[in-house]
Design a protein around this motif. Structure first.
Motif, PDB file in Angstrom:
ATOM      1  N   UNK A   1       0.840  -1.200   0.000  1.00  0.00           N
ATOM      2  CA  UNK A   1       0.000   0.000   0.000  1.00  0.00           C
ATOM      3  C   UNK A   1       0.874   1.249   0.000  1.00  0.00           C
TER       4      UNK A   1
ATOM      5  N   UNK B   1       2.128   1.811  -3.480  1.00  0.00           N
ATOM      6  CA  UNK B   1       1.006   2.253  -4.324  1.00  0.00           C
ATOM      7  C   UNK B   1       0.751   3.740  -4.081  1.00  0.00           C
TER       8      UNK B   1
ATOM      9  N   UNK C   1      18.399   8.237  -2.453  1.00  0.00           N
ATOM     10  CA  UNK C   1      18.102   7.538  -1.222  1.00  0.00           C
ATOM     11  C   UNK C   1      17.227   8.407  -0.320  1.00  0.00           C
ATOM     12  N   UNK C   2      17.697   9.639  -0.128  1.00  0.00           N
ATOM     13  CA  UNK C   2      16.958  10.558   0.731  1.00  0.00           C
ATOM     14  C   UNK C   2      15.625  10.922   0.083  1.00  0.00           C
TER      15      UNK C   2
ATOM     16  N   UNK D   1      13.069   8.310   0.741  1.00  0.00           N
ATOM     17  CA  UNK D   1      12.515   8.340   2.093  1.00  0.00           C
ATOM     18  C   UNK D   1      11.486   9.445   2.239  1.00  0.00           C
ATOM     19  N   UNK D   2      11.770  10.584   1.605  1.00  0.00           N
ATOM     20  CA  UNK D   2      10.880  11.728   1.769  1.00  0.00           C
ATOM     21  C   UNK D   2       9.702  11.658   0.815  1.00  0.00           C
TER      22      UNK D   2
ATOM     23  N   UNK E   1       5.814  11.586   1.370  1.00  0.00           N
ATOM     24  CA  UNK E   1       5.192  12.554   2.277  1.00  0.00           C
ATOM     25  C   UNK E   1       4.724  13.790   1.541  1.00  0.00           C
ATOM     26  N   UNK E   2       5.462  14.170   0.509  1.00  0.00           N
ATOM     27  CA  UNK E   2       5.177  15.436  -0.164  1.00  0.00           C
ATOM     28  C   UNK E   2       3.804  15.429  -0.815  1.00  0.00           C
TER      29      UNK E   2
ATOM     30  N   UNK F   1      22.828  10.553   9.585  1.00  0.00           N
ATOM     31  CA  UNK F   1      21.841   9.772   8.844  1.00  0.00           C
ATOM     32  C   UNK F   1      22.263   8.309   8.693  1.00  0.00           C
TER      33      UNK F   1
ATOM     34  N   UNK G   1      13.512  14.340   7.622  1.00  0.00           N
ATOM     35  CA  UNK G   1      12.185  14.913   7.361  1.00  0.00           C
ATOM     36  C   UNK G   1      12.143  16.375   7.783  1.00  0.00           C
TER      37      UNK G   1
END
Lengths: 362, 293, 294
Positions: B170, B173, B284-285, B288-289, B292-293, C112, C178
């Protein structure tokens, strides 16, 4: 080259009807422009012709064949998008040949077609570049090239020049006109810019809230608008509208009094019998059609708020004694400034009259 | 910048502080504190990695007594590691699960993310809302029925049991749906006019255009699969099937753990993700982010 | 509405084809298990011999000292570890957001770095470092902070400290990233305007940065909370829940109930639904706070 026939075309999103029954004939090799304010449904109508939007009801014929349920790629059309929609990961050459690749054309055939299109559009030096390496105008030429390569019966343009700056827009407009002459294909062009419509079209279709307001040649719409909406939309600056009332009918002439100009009377050669004494009407006069004082049929006097002098032409933003705003165009004007008052004449042969519902009285 | 400094000079409050020597001292001290804090944090963060490499050269006894200098047992540790466990085999098991799992997850989940964004319908929108609610279902609540299911399907101790529940993620997706919002729908229109079928649009236009989204997603999914522990622990039961994570854990839970040897295994288990991180740090970063955006 | 046209139908079919494989898999391996697990939570009996027990399992929960212990431990980890970690992450992010800071890239990468380790691998490292005669005790003794070695993993209190330190080590940099990303999205001219207005640095942090980061702070607290509620790998490697269940977590208890002892699927499912309910409540709270912001 194909002709198109639209009969009773409707489009609804749920309960919201955005195209409310369009009947239209487009002749082979004609350049047709759909024009109207944003939200009038012109782009939706184009996308329905393209097959990108399903048609809720009605009949769409292209080249004598019913196309309602035909896949976009099999309608004999090509489309140029406002955002160009070039595939960003492919070179100009690959972008232009992409459709042919999926039509199963042999490599040398594709190469030949791409070469031919790039010759017409002078894209040769750019063929191996990626879209991001091109300027806005070059991208638009590639998008047109991608359309040409497919040899479509009908070209569809969806506001193709909106993302370009003013100078390039004029340049590309001429380029598209030239292309139409050279290819002799049917072209349907959507824009909200009435200057583009006037300069490019053989036939303009003015749309308003999902319905056709008027269809005609550019000058026909300018000289002889059917209604208040078309009169206001075609022509720049916009036509002036003055509130008026029918005061008399005399010898096949209709006499109206201008409400905001102290009841100044204008007699117009209008035979329409539906207008009665006392009816509220609107008198329309284009900025360029005011005559010098005494040289028309009725004089009006206005106060000038702002004067814009562009050299050859000046636009005077004026206010009637009753508060109505008017734009008056003068040639070689040197002696009018703000706060002046000015008397100009309305000529009956250059004035239009509309009834309260916006219908033209003739 | 210089105009800004001039502007700040005009503020009386700041001008007063500037002229005050103790304010400059305070700034210096607070700056020093920042560096001190960051240096401690950096040291604490890096030390376990150094410890891992140093300990791999030491004997178990040295590791337990906290020897923090390089020893000479590295070769012995490596040899022991490769003789006690079938190292190539377990490394291959981990790699197989991680790579195949990543490929399948990306295919199935990106198809769905694209589908949810490109082909909207009120019904599908409701399903997507339900998926978002399920995003926070903890794995602990699934593992018992999943285990019984896999047992009934005779899939215990197979890789199918690991892969099947992970393929439709999920989270991925959702990640792809978010990313697809930035994909211009005119490209799909243009491709339809160019005669591509929907699956061809996905394959020849969407996929290459969204390369960087895929790259970031590959990193997240690969990491998760490579480091997966609880579910493989439940499902994989024979040594031939076990992953490197399971093997180093079981070595470390021995009564007398061979710490130097375990460190060799831990380095092997950490190396792939460490490499990915240093080669593709930015992606990579981003990965991870991304969601959320 | 009018009957669907062929084009509308093919658009619908294509839409379903794209999402169907994922939906089928999710139905089989997520929806079905979660419903089944709800059913099981009302069953009693060993192994696959189920009999309907009504609320028996829930009653048993309230009288099960080990469950209450695990619940208590999980909340201890939650209440102590999550705030420490998030405050540290926010501090580091603020320090690293200063473009004039020397060595920014190095500090960022270093802090990190723990995120790339697997939960098992770093737990193994911590286990070896926190041995009785291990490197941590050596360091503390040498620096004079303690007089006697601390029995890290053998003492109920210190074992919790080790688990909390380990999780904080692994996840602080993750949360920091974040915050850094969110800080970089704040328009710099806001800070410049505040400086011109004479707002001191601490006030800029407290009245500008923190309020503007509120959504991210909320997001990170929710994911950290959910993560802590599911804590398993670390405790299973470091302590196996010991000593005397002082670091036992809910997930580890479920695992033990299912796979260590004679399996009691019904009761284990009930415990797992405790986590579902806790996560549900927290997600709902997050939803409420997020809605308030609009």
């Amino acid at each position: 080259m194909s002709n198109l026939k639209l009969r009773g075309i409707r489009k609804a999103f749920g309960n919201l009807e955005v195209i409310k029954g369009v009947d239209l004939d487009i002749n082979s090799s004609e350049f047709v422009v759909f024009v109207g304010p944003s939200g009038c449904g012109k782009s939706t109508l184009l996308r329905m012709i393209a097959g990108l939007e399903p048609i809720t009801s009605g009949e769409l014929d292209i080249g004598g064949e019913r196309m309602n349920d035909v896949d976009p790629s099999k309608r004999g059309i090509a489309m140029v998008f406002q955002t160009y929609a070039l595939y960003p990961h492919m070179t100009v050459r690959e972008n232009m040949g992409f459709a042919l690749r999926f039509a199963g054309k042999p490599k040398d055939e594709i190469e030949k077609q791409v070469k031919e299109a790039s010759r017409i559009l002078e894209l040769d030096p750019l063929l191996d570049r990626l879209p991001k390496q091109l300027s806005g105008g070059q991208r638009q030429r590639v998008a047109i090239g991608r359309a040409i390569v497919r040899h479509p019966q009908v070209f569809l343009f969806d506001e193709p020049l909106s993302n370009l700056d003013a100078e390039l827009r004029v340049h590309m407009r001429i380029e598209i006109a030239r292309l139409h002459k050279e290819l002799k294909a049917t072209m349907i062009y959507v824009t909200h810019d009435q200057v583009e419509a006037m300069t490019l079209a053989d036939k303009i279709v003015v749309l308003r809230e999902g319905e056709i307001a008027q269809v005609g040649a550019p000058l026909q719409l300018y000289d002889n608008p059917d209604n208040l909406f078309v009169a206001g939309f075609i022509g720049s600056p916009k036509m002036n509208f003055m509130a008026a009332e029918v005061v008399d009918r005399d010898n096949g002439k209709l006499v109206v009094a201008l409400a905001n100009h102290g009841g100044t009377k204008v007699a117009l050669p209008i035979a329409d019998s539906s207008a009665n004494k006392g009816d509220k009407v609107t008198l329309g006069v284009r900025p360029e059609h005011f005559a010098d004082a005494g040289k028309g049929d009725s004089d009006i006097t206005v106060g000038i708020d702002v004067a814009e002098h562009l050299g050859q032409t000046s636009y005077l933003y004026a206010r009637a004694p009753g508060g109505e705003q008017l734009i008056i165009e003068r040639e070689e004007s040197r002696d009018h400034g703000a706060l002046d008052s000015l008397t100009v004449a309305i000529s009956a042969r250059h004035a239009f009259l509309f009834d309260a519902a916006g219908k033209r009285l003739r | 910048m210089s105009t800004l400094d001039q502007a700040t000079e005009l503020s009386p409050a700041i001008a007063a502080r500037r002229s005050n020597p103790s304010f400059n001292l305070l700034a210096l001290v607070s700056r020093g504190l920042v560096y001190l804090l960051l240096s401690i944090a950096a040291f604490v963060s890096i030390f376990p990695f150094i410890w891992m490499f140093v300990s791999s050269t030491n004997t178990a006894a040295d590791v337990l007594t906290g020897k923090a200098t390089l020893g000479n047992a590295l070769w012995a540790n490596i040899v022991t590691f490769f003789t006690t466990v079938d190292a190539p085999r377990i490394f291959w098991n981990s790699a197989f699960l991680a790579i195949v799992g990543t490929v399948l997850t990306l295919i199935i989940s990106s198809l769905a993310g694209y589908g949810f964004e490109m082909f909207k319908s009120r019904f599908r929108e409701k399903i997507f809302g339900a998926l978002l609610l399920m995003l926070s279902i903890p794995f602990a609540a699934l593992m018992i029925p999943l285990f019984i299911m896999m047992a009934n399907l005779k899939l215990i101790n197979t890789y199918a049991a690991i892969l099947l529940p992970a393929i439709a993620s999920i989270f991925i997706i959702f990640y792809f749906r978010q990313a697809t919002k930035a994909f211009p729908s005119e490209l799909r229109d243009a491709a339809r006019i160019d005669g591509l079928k929907e699956w061809q649009i996905f394959l020849y236009v969407y996929l290459p255009v969204m390369r960087s989204t895929y790259a970031a997603a590959i990193i997240i999914v690969f990491m998760a699969n490579w480091n997966n522990y609880l579910w493989p622990l439940i499902v994989l039961q024979t040594n031939e099937q076990k992953t490197i994570t399971l093997v180093i854990q079981s070595l470390s839970s021995a009564y007398y753990p061979e710490w130097g040897v375990i460190m060799v295994g831990t380095i092997l288990a950490t190396l792939p993700t460490l490499l990915i991180f240093f080669v593709l740090q930015r992606r990579f970063v981003e990965g991870m982010l991304g969601a959320v955006k | 509405m009018a009957a669907q046209t062929k084009l509308e139908r093919s658009e619908q079919i294509n839409g379903w084809l794209f999402v169907m494989p994922a939906l089928v898999l999710l139905g089989l391996f997520m929806v079905y298990p979660i419903v089944w697990s709800l059913w099981m939570s009302f069953q009693t009996g060993r192994g696959m011999n189920f009999s309907f027990g009504g609320f028996a399992n829930i009653v048993r929960l309230t009288q099960d000292p080990i469950f209450l212990r695990a619940l208590g431990n999980t909340f201890t980890f939650l209440i102590i570890q999550v705030p420490i970690m998030l405050v540290l992450a926010l501090l580091f992010a603020t320090a690293l957001n200063d473009t004039r800071l020397w060595g920014r890239g190095f500090f960022r990468t270093a802090i990190f770095l723990p995120c790339i380790t697997s939960l098992v691998a770093y737990s193994i490292l911590f286990k070896s470092m926190f041995a009785n005669d291990g490197v941590i005790n050596d360091f503390l003794l040498a620096s004079g902070l303690i007089a006697d070695p601390i029995p890290w993993l053998g003492d109920p209190f210190w074992a919790k400290v080790v688990v909390i330190s380990a999780i904080t080590w692994r996840w602080t940099g993750y949360n920091m990233i974040f915050y850094l990303a969110a800080m970089q999205n704040i328009d710099r001219s806001i800070y410049e305007a505040a400086r011109i207005d004479g707002v001191p640095a601490w006030a800029r942090f407290w009245y500008i940065t923190v309020p503007m980061l509120k959504p991210v702070i909320l997001f990170t607290s929710v994911i950290s909370t959910i993560g802590t509620l599911q804590l398993f790998d670390e405790v299973n490697v470091l302590t196996l829940g010991g000593p005397s269940d002082s670091t036992l977590t809910l997930s580890l208890y479920i695992y033990n109930l299912t796979f260590k002892f004679m399996p009691n699927f019904g009761y284990a499912s009930t415990v797992s639904y405790v986590i579902v309910v806790l996560v549900g409540i927290l997600s709902f709270l997050q939803f409420l706070v997020a809605r308030d912001r609009r």
